[in-house]
Design a protein around this motif. Structure first.
Motif, short mmCIF file in Angstrom:
data_model
loop_
_atom_site.label_atom_id
_atom_site.label_comp_id
_atom_site.label_asym_id
_atom_site.label_seq_id
_atom_site.Cartn_x
_atom_site.Cartn_y
_atom_site.Cartn_z
N THR A 1 56.44 -86.32 -48.29
CA THR A 1 55.33 -85.80 -47.49
C THR A 1 54.25 -86.86 -47.42
O THR A 1 53.86 -87.43 -48.44
N VAL A 2 53.77 -87.13 -46.20
CA VAL A 2 52.82 -88.21 -45.98
C VAL A 2 51.54 -87.67 -45.36
O VAL A 2 51.59 -86.94 -44.38
N GLU A 3 50.42 -88.04 -45.94
CA GLU A 3 49.13 -87.74 -45.32
C GLU A 3 48.90 -88.77 -44.22
O GLU A 3 48.96 -89.97 -44.48
N ARG A 4 48.63 -88.29 -42.99
CA ARG A 4 48.53 -89.17 -41.84
C ARG A 4 47.10 -89.60 -41.57
O ARG A 4 46.14 -88.92 -41.92
N ASP A 5 46.99 -90.73 -40.88
CA ASP A 5 45.72 -91.15 -40.31
C ASP A 5 45.73 -90.68 -38.86
O ASP A 5 46.13 -89.56 -38.59
N ALA A 6 45.36 -91.50 -37.90
CA ALA A 6 45.28 -91.04 -36.51
C ALA A 6 46.64 -90.89 -35.84
O ALA A 6 46.88 -89.94 -35.11
N ALA A 7 47.55 -91.83 -36.08
CA ALA A 7 48.85 -91.83 -35.40
C ALA A 7 49.87 -91.00 -36.16
O ALA A 7 49.78 -90.82 -37.38
N ALA A 8 50.88 -90.51 -35.44
CA ALA A 8 51.89 -89.63 -36.03
C ALA A 8 52.73 -90.32 -37.08
O ALA A 8 53.26 -89.67 -37.99
N THR A 9 52.88 -91.65 -36.98
CA THR A 9 53.68 -92.38 -37.97
C THR A 9 52.80 -93.17 -38.94
O THR A 9 53.30 -94.03 -39.66
N SER A 10 51.53 -92.86 -38.98
CA SER A 10 50.60 -93.60 -39.84
C SER A 10 50.61 -93.04 -41.26
O SER A 10 51.18 -91.99 -41.54
N VAL A 11 49.97 -93.77 -42.16
CA VAL A 11 49.75 -93.33 -43.54
C VAL A 11 48.26 -93.47 -43.82
O VAL A 11 47.69 -94.54 -43.64
N ARG A 12 47.66 -92.38 -44.26
CA ARG A 12 46.22 -92.41 -44.52
C ARG A 12 45.93 -93.32 -45.71
O ARG A 12 46.56 -93.22 -46.75
N PRO A 13 44.97 -94.26 -45.56
CA PRO A 13 44.58 -95.09 -46.70
C PRO A 13 44.19 -94.22 -47.89
O PRO A 13 43.48 -93.23 -47.77
N GLY A 14 44.71 -94.59 -49.04
CA GLY A 14 44.43 -93.82 -50.25
C GLY A 14 45.46 -92.75 -50.56
O GLY A 14 45.41 -92.14 -51.63
N ALA A 15 46.41 -92.52 -49.64
CA ALA A 15 47.43 -91.48 -49.84
C ALA A 15 48.61 -92.03 -50.63
O ALA A 15 49.75 -92.03 -50.18
N THR A 16 48.34 -92.49 -51.82
CA THR A 16 49.36 -93.17 -52.63
C THR A 16 50.22 -92.16 -53.41
O THR A 16 49.71 -91.17 -53.90
N VAL A 17 51.50 -92.46 -53.51
CA VAL A 17 52.40 -91.63 -54.32
C VAL A 17 52.65 -92.30 -55.66
O VAL A 17 52.48 -93.51 -55.82
N ASP A 18 53.09 -91.52 -56.63
CA ASP A 18 53.47 -92.02 -57.94
C ASP A 18 55.00 -92.05 -58.00
O ASP A 18 55.64 -91.00 -58.04
N PRO A 19 55.60 -93.25 -57.99
CA PRO A 19 57.07 -93.32 -58.01
C PRO A 19 57.71 -92.57 -59.17
O PRO A 19 58.78 -91.96 -59.00
N VAL A 20 57.09 -92.58 -60.32
CA VAL A 20 57.66 -91.86 -61.47
C VAL A 20 57.70 -90.36 -61.19
O VAL A 20 58.68 -89.67 -61.51
N ALA A 21 56.65 -89.85 -60.54
CA ALA A 21 56.63 -88.42 -60.20
C ALA A 21 57.63 -88.11 -59.09
O ALA A 21 58.28 -87.06 -59.11
N VAL A 22 57.78 -89.03 -58.13
CA VAL A 22 58.69 -88.79 -57.00
C VAL A 22 60.14 -88.80 -57.45
O VAL A 22 60.93 -87.91 -57.12
N TRP A 23 60.54 -89.82 -58.24
CA TRP A 23 61.94 -89.97 -58.64
C TRP A 23 62.21 -89.35 -60.01
O TRP A 23 63.37 -89.27 -60.42
N GLY A 24 61.17 -88.98 -60.72
CA GLY A 24 61.36 -88.34 -62.02
C GLY A 24 61.76 -89.28 -63.14
O GLY A 24 62.30 -88.83 -64.17
N ARG A 25 61.52 -90.57 -62.97
CA ARG A 25 61.88 -91.54 -63.99
C ARG A 25 61.25 -92.88 -63.65
O ARG A 25 60.71 -93.08 -62.55
N GLU A 26 61.34 -93.83 -64.59
CA GLU A 26 60.96 -95.21 -64.33
C GLU A 26 62.23 -96.01 -64.10
O GLU A 26 63.11 -96.05 -64.95
#
Length: 268
Positions: A50-75
């Motif tokens: 799930t991505v927080e958008r900026d103005a464009a439909a394929t954009s990524v809002r600055p500051g909308a960072t994910v935590d890879p450990v939380a996403v994949w459940g491991r390091e």
């Protein structure tokens, strides 16, 4: 005539500049098959970020960072592919390397759906997908130095002179890639357009953040890249496949802190 690479603005809102340079893709709409629609309804919750958008439909809002450990459940080492298409290369890689995590970046919904279907069939639970403009994913969504490897296989060559400004691999992109790849990590590239291959090489050679990880003019074919439709098409047309591999140099510290990620996103 409207620019098809830009998302239509909301006429009721204040005018906004979506991106400061052209993106490297033209987003085409098309009807998805029943299976592809089913992939989105049944599999996207697991595979698609799930991505927080900026103005464009394929954009990524600055500051909308994910935590890879939380996403994949491991390091685990993270491999990121830009322009994953139908997902043939990254699904094969993810299924073959369960000790690594993989992220496919693509803007075409049908391609992402196909990737999910194949990943589910292959049992590639270590794969995630994101529907977004790649430089914004590298710059905003992923933390600094999150990627062990970054793959750019057969990007659109935009071979007409008037369109070369749309190419992905530019000095601006090299700076963003340098922020995303960890020290000692790799950027792997491949193309069947020799002139674009030369441009890629010139760009990465000129970057102070990367060094060649190959001898001679071109790298050996990356053994982790499966033969895809793009590569077959280029070979049938008589075009040579050029590979490049670059290693991320150690970050230079200033007062004990590493270089920051680039401040301005390139819409490539």
């Amino acid at each position: 005539m409207p620019d098809p690479t830009r998302d239509a603005p909301d006429s009721s809102a204040e005018p906004r500049t979506f991106r400061d340079r052209p993106v490297s893709f033209v987003r085409r709409s098309g009807r998805m098959s029943e299976a592809q629609e089913r992939a989105w309804s049944e599999l996207a919750a697991h595979y698609v970020l799930t991505v927080e958008r900026d103005a464009a439909a394929t954009s990524v809002r600055p500051g909308a960072t994910v935590d890879p450990v939380a996403v994949w459940g491991r390091e685990a080492p993270l491999v990121v592919e830009i322009g994953s298409g139908q997902g043939h290369a990254i699904v094969h890689a993810a299924a073959s390397a369960p000790d690594r995590d993989f992220l496919a970046i693509e803007v075409f919904k049908a391609g992402l759906a196909r990737t999910m279907l194949d990943a589910d069939k292959a049992g590639a639970q270590n794969l995630r997908l994101v529907e977004a403009n790649a430089p914004e994913v590298l710059q905003h969504l992923l933390p600094e130095a999150a990627a062990a490897e970054l793959w750019v296989f057969f990007p659109d060559p935009w071979h007409k002179k008037k369109h070369t400004k749309r190419r992905l691999v530019t000095p601006a992109f090299a700076r963003i890639a340098a922020g995303a790849v960890r020290d000692g990590g790799f950027v792997r590239l491949a193309t069947d357009w020799e002139e674009y291959a030369e441009q890629m090489r010139d760009v990465l050679d000129a970057s102070l953040d990367f060094e060649r990880a190959f001898d001679g003019d071109w790298a050996e074919r990356f053994e982790g890249r499966v033969l895809t439709a793009f590569e077959r098409k280029g070979a049938r047309a008589g075009r040579s496949i050029r590979d490049l591999t670059y290693r991320r140099r150690p970050r230079v510290a200033h007062g004990g802190a590493a270089h920051d990620k680039p401040a301005a996103a390139a819409g490539a």
